[in-house]
Design a protein around this motif. Structure first.
Motif, short mmCIF file in Angstrom:
data_model
loop_
_atom_site.label_atom_id
_atom_site.label_comp_id
_atom_site.label_asym_id
_atom_site.label_seq_id
_atom_site.Cartn_x
_atom_site.Cartn_y
_atom_site.Cartn_z
N PHE A 1 0.78 -1.26 0.03
CA PHE A 1 0.03 -0.01 0.06
C PHE A 1 0.85 1.37 0.06
CE2 PHE A 1 -2.91 -3.09 2.45
CZ PHE A 1 -3.76 -3.34 1.49
N PRO A 2 0.42 2.61 -0.47
CA PRO A 2 -0.89 2.54 -0.80
C PRO A 2 -1.40 2.11 -2.16
CG PRO A 2 0.50 4.60 -0.91
CD PRO A 2 1.33 3.58 -0.44
N ILE A 3 -0.64 2.07 -2.96
CA ILE A 3 -0.96 1.37 -4.42
C ILE A 3 0.32 1.31 -5.19
CG2 ILE A 3 -1.06 3.61 -5.73
CD1 ILE A 3 -3.85 2.13 -6.73
N ILE A 4 0.33 0.49 -6.13
CA ILE A 4 1.66 0.32 -7.06
C ILE A 4 0.81 0.57 -8.46
CG2 ILE A 4 3.13 -1.09 -8.16
CD1 ILE A 4 3.85 -0.27 -5.26
N ASN A 5 1.05 1.76 -9.16
CA ASN A 5 0.21 1.66 -10.22
C ASN A 5 1.33 1.85 -11.48
OD1 ASN A 5 0.95 4.43 -9.01
ND2 ASN A 5 0.18 5.42 -10.67
N GLY A 6 2.58 1.72 -11.32
CA GLY A 6 3.60 1.52 -12.37
C GLY A 6 4.70 0.52 -11.99
N GLU A 7 5.04 -0.13 -12.90
CA GLU A 7 6.07 -1.26 -12.69
C GLU A 7 6.93 -1.02 -13.98
OE1 GLU A 7 4.54 -5.22 -12.60
OE2 GLU A 7 3.11 -4.77 -10.91
N LYS A 8 8.30 -1.26 -13.53
CA LYS A 8 9.44 -1.37 -14.32
C LYS A 8 9.24 -2.41 -15.50
CE LYS A 8 12.39 1.05 -11.39
NZ LYS A 8 13.77 1.15 -10.54
N GLY A 9 10.11 -2.28 -16.30
CA GLY A 9 10.13 -3.51 -17.46
C GLY A 9 11.07 -4.59 -16.60
N ASN A 10 10.98 -5.84 -17.18
CA ASN A 10 11.67 -7.11 -16.50
C ASN A 10 12.36 -7.85 -17.55
OD1 ASN A 10 12.44 -9.33 -15.10
ND2 ASN A 10 10.80 -9.01 -13.67
N ILE A 11 13.46 -8.20 -17.67
CA ILE A 11 14.00 -9.09 -18.45
C ILE A 11 15.26 -9.50 -17.93
CG2 ILE A 11 15.58 -7.34 -19.67
CD1 ILE A 11 14.23 -10.18 -21.54
N THR A 12 15.50 -10.75 -18.11
CA THR A 12 16.69 -11.68 -17.67
C THR A 12 17.73 -11.78 -18.78
OG1 THR A 12 15.62 -12.74 -15.77
CG2 THR A 12 17.79 -13.92 -16.53
N GLU A 13 18.79 -11.55 -18.86
CA GLU A 13 19.77 -11.70 -19.88
C GLU A 13 21.03 -12.66 -19.49
OE1 GLU A 13 20.56 -8.68 -22.47
OE2 GLU A 13 18.71 -7.62 -22.47
N TYR A 14 21.36 -13.50 -20.37
CA TYR A 14 22.60 -14.44 -19.85
C TYR A 14 23.71 -14.36 -20.21
CZ TYR A 14 17.94 -16.92 -18.56
OH TYR A 14 16.74 -17.10 -18.00
N LEU A 15 24.72 -14.11 -19.59
CA LEU A 15 26.35 -14.11 -20.05
C LEU A 15 26.90 -15.53 -20.11
CD1 LEU A 15 27.51 -11.43 -17.63
CD2 LEU A 15 26.24 -11.07 -19.76
N HIS A 16 27.20 -15.97 -21.31
CA HIS A 16 27.59 -17.16 -21.64
C HIS A 16 29.11 -17.31 -21.65
CE1 HIS A 16 23.70 -19.16 -22.84
NE2 HIS A 16 23.54 -17.81 -23.10
N PHE A 17 30.06 -18.20 -21.01
CA PHE A 17 31.49 -18.30 -20.80
C PHE A 17 31.75 -19.87 -21.35
CE2 PHE A 17 29.66 -15.28 -17.67
CZ PHE A 17 30.87 -14.36 -17.68
N SER A 18 33.02 -19.86 -21.74
CA SER A 18 33.46 -21.23 -21.85
C SER A 18 34.06 -21.77 -20.53
CB SER A 18 34.94 -20.98 -22.93
OG SER A 18 35.73 -20.56 -22.32
N GLY A 19 34.36 -22.90 -20.38
CA GLY A 19 34.64 -23.38 -19.14
C GLY A 19 36.36 -23.26 -19.07
N GLU A 20 36.99 -22.74 -19.88
CA GLU A 20 38.60 -22.49 -19.65
C GLU A 20 38.89 -21.61 -18.53
OE1 GLU A 20 40.21 -21.33 -23.48
OE2 GLU A 20 39.45 -22.82 -24.44
#
Length: 472
Positions: A186-205
């Motif tokens: 409360f009192p209210i949530i009338n706005g929400e940010k964008g939401n995204i997950t981004e993945y960093l990829h690595f080799s095993g070296e």
């Protein structure tokens, strides 16, 4: 009907409300993909909680609908004209993993010092039942309404929202005209940010005096990792002493560790921080990034630990990462490094970064920066993304809810925009409303999650009057 004493009506149902809530809190409704089947799309736990919620509604005289164990609903006002407007109420039965650090069993709810402790107590089973009892009061008092109410419960809000995607495609009903989710504050949530997950990829070296064989940390992308564990080899003779020095140097973070020398010349290190909601990563201590920092300093040479332990460490606004952005209305971007997976025998290792971004930037702009990071093999995005959402203060939905809040609390209502994502954004005219009050301690996604009993009852009274004012 405006002279209803909603607080008194809630108090008269206190014991029943708590009993129903405890029946939900006793169910471990974490998503479990290892046990997912066509009949249990997110594992058996979320289905069991959904079935219990619908059983409570059925007991109270509602006709319920279970949409293939993805989500379910019941409707109040079926006797109204077919073209009557529909108020949607969106809740969820799934919870994030309990994790460690609990002082009581997370799925054995108990009341201590006036607070209900259990996973889901504040997110979202407690607020759900407070709202359910708000509607129950109107039903039992036979209050005349001109709008239908459809109360919808999902089972995958904490992950990919696959429950709502499926529900809207298969329920066979038009979307509600407007609505709210009892899953915030409360009192209210009338706005929400964008939401995204981004993945960093690595080799095993990796190379260096200490060799990183494995690294894992984090339970969900929207949780700050409470802990992380690494398996290392090489020059490990002094690692235990180095860990003690490292933890002492960061005494303000209250880090804890376990160290074990293995018989095969390797060692296992587990470093503990403090979990928190991924929408407010600054309130936690990311055990994974601190472990990566230690390994980087101790002699591991790897882009995985270098980025995790130097760039991502305490970079809650994405400044070191290079993606920081702030909007005058929606505020600043936040970043949570949520899940870490590394195995030197694998060619694809990942760090999941969950971004809550305001209007003015987007996931493509973030992606463009991440692809330029040195040592990152590639970057991918999650399939599910939420763009920024906002319902103006002039909308009758917002003004009505704020008016009820002000009447019952005596406090001035105001708009709020958050990084967290709620089911309120499922509708163009959708918001989040309660159940936390200003000044309450936020324990969502943390160990020892709780909701005070008096907060639960206050919220139920507000929900009762809010539903009445929206649907009368």
């Amino acid at each position: 009907m405006t002279d209803i004493n909603f607080k008194a009506e809630v108090e008269a149902r206190k014991d029943a409300l708590l009993a129903d809530l405890f029946s939900l809190l006793s169910i471990n409704s974490e998503r479990d993909d290892a046990k997912a089947t066509p009949e249990t799309p997110f594992g058996p736990g979320p289905v069991a909680a959904l079935e219990q919620f619908l059983a409570i509604a059925s007991r109270d005289g509602y006709a319920t609908k279970n949409v293939d164990n993805y989500a379910g609903h019941f409707t109040y006002g079926d006797d109204l004209p077919e073209d009557a407007e529909v108020l949607g109420i969106f809740a969820h039965m799934d919870v994030v993993p309990a994790g460690t650090g609990w002082e009581s069993e997370p799925y054995v709810p108990e009341i201590r010092d006036g607070k209900i402790f259990a996973r889901g107590a504040s997110d979202d089973k407690g607020p759900t039942m407070a709202c359910y009892y708000g509607l129950k009061i109107l039903k039992e008092l036979n209050v005349p309404l001109t709008k239908k109410i459809r109360f919808i419960a999902g089972t995958d809000e904490e992950s990919g929202w696959g429950d709502m995607d499926y529900y809207f495609k298969h329920v066979g009903l038009p979307d509600p005209d407007f609505g709210f989710s009892p899953d915030a504050e409360f009192p209210i949530i009338n706005g929400e940010k964008g939401n995204i997950t981004e993945y960093l990829h690595f080799s095993g070296e990796n190379k260096g005096a200490i060799h990183l064989k494995q690294f894992s940390g984090g339970l969900r992308e929207n949780m700050v990792p409470e802990s992380a564990t690494a398996l290392v080899s090489g020059n490990i003779a002094n690692l235990n002493a180095q860990l003690e020095t490292f933890v002492a140097a960061h005494a303000d973070k209250n880090l804890r560790f376990e160290f074990e020398n293995m018989s095969d010349g390797t060692a296992t290190i587990t470093l503990h921080g403090r979990s928190a909601h991924g929408a407010s990563p600054h309130t936690g201590v990311n055990g994974a990034t601190y472990l990566a920092k230690f390994l980087d300093q101790a002699g591991v040479e790897s882009p995985f630990t270098k980025i995790a332990g130097t760039i991502l460490l305490e970079d809650h606004a994405g400044e070191k990462l290079g993606v920081a952005f702030e909007d005058a209305k929606m505020g600043a971007l936040t970043m949570n490094a949520g899940v870490f997976n590394f195995d030197d025998s694998q060619v694809d290792n990942t760090i999941a970064l969950n971004f809550r971004y305001p209007q003015g930037t987007d996931s493509d702009a973030i992606y463009a920066v991440l692809t330029g990071l040195s040592g990152v093999a590639s970057v991918t995005k999650s399939a599910h993304e939420h763009t920024p959402h906002y319902v103006p203060m002039t909308d009758p939905l917002v003004s009505t809810l704020l008016s009820v809040y002000e009447k019952q609390t005596g406090l001035k209502g105001h708009e709020q925009i958050i990084g967290g994502g709620t089911f309120g954004r499922l509708l163009k005219r959708g918001v989040a409303f309660g159940a936390m009050f200003p000044g309450d301690i936020d324990t969502m996604h943390q160990a020892n999650e709780f909701i005070p009993v008096d907060v639960l009852l206050r919220a139920a009274a507000i929900y009762a009057e809010a539903i009445y004012e929206l649907a009368k």
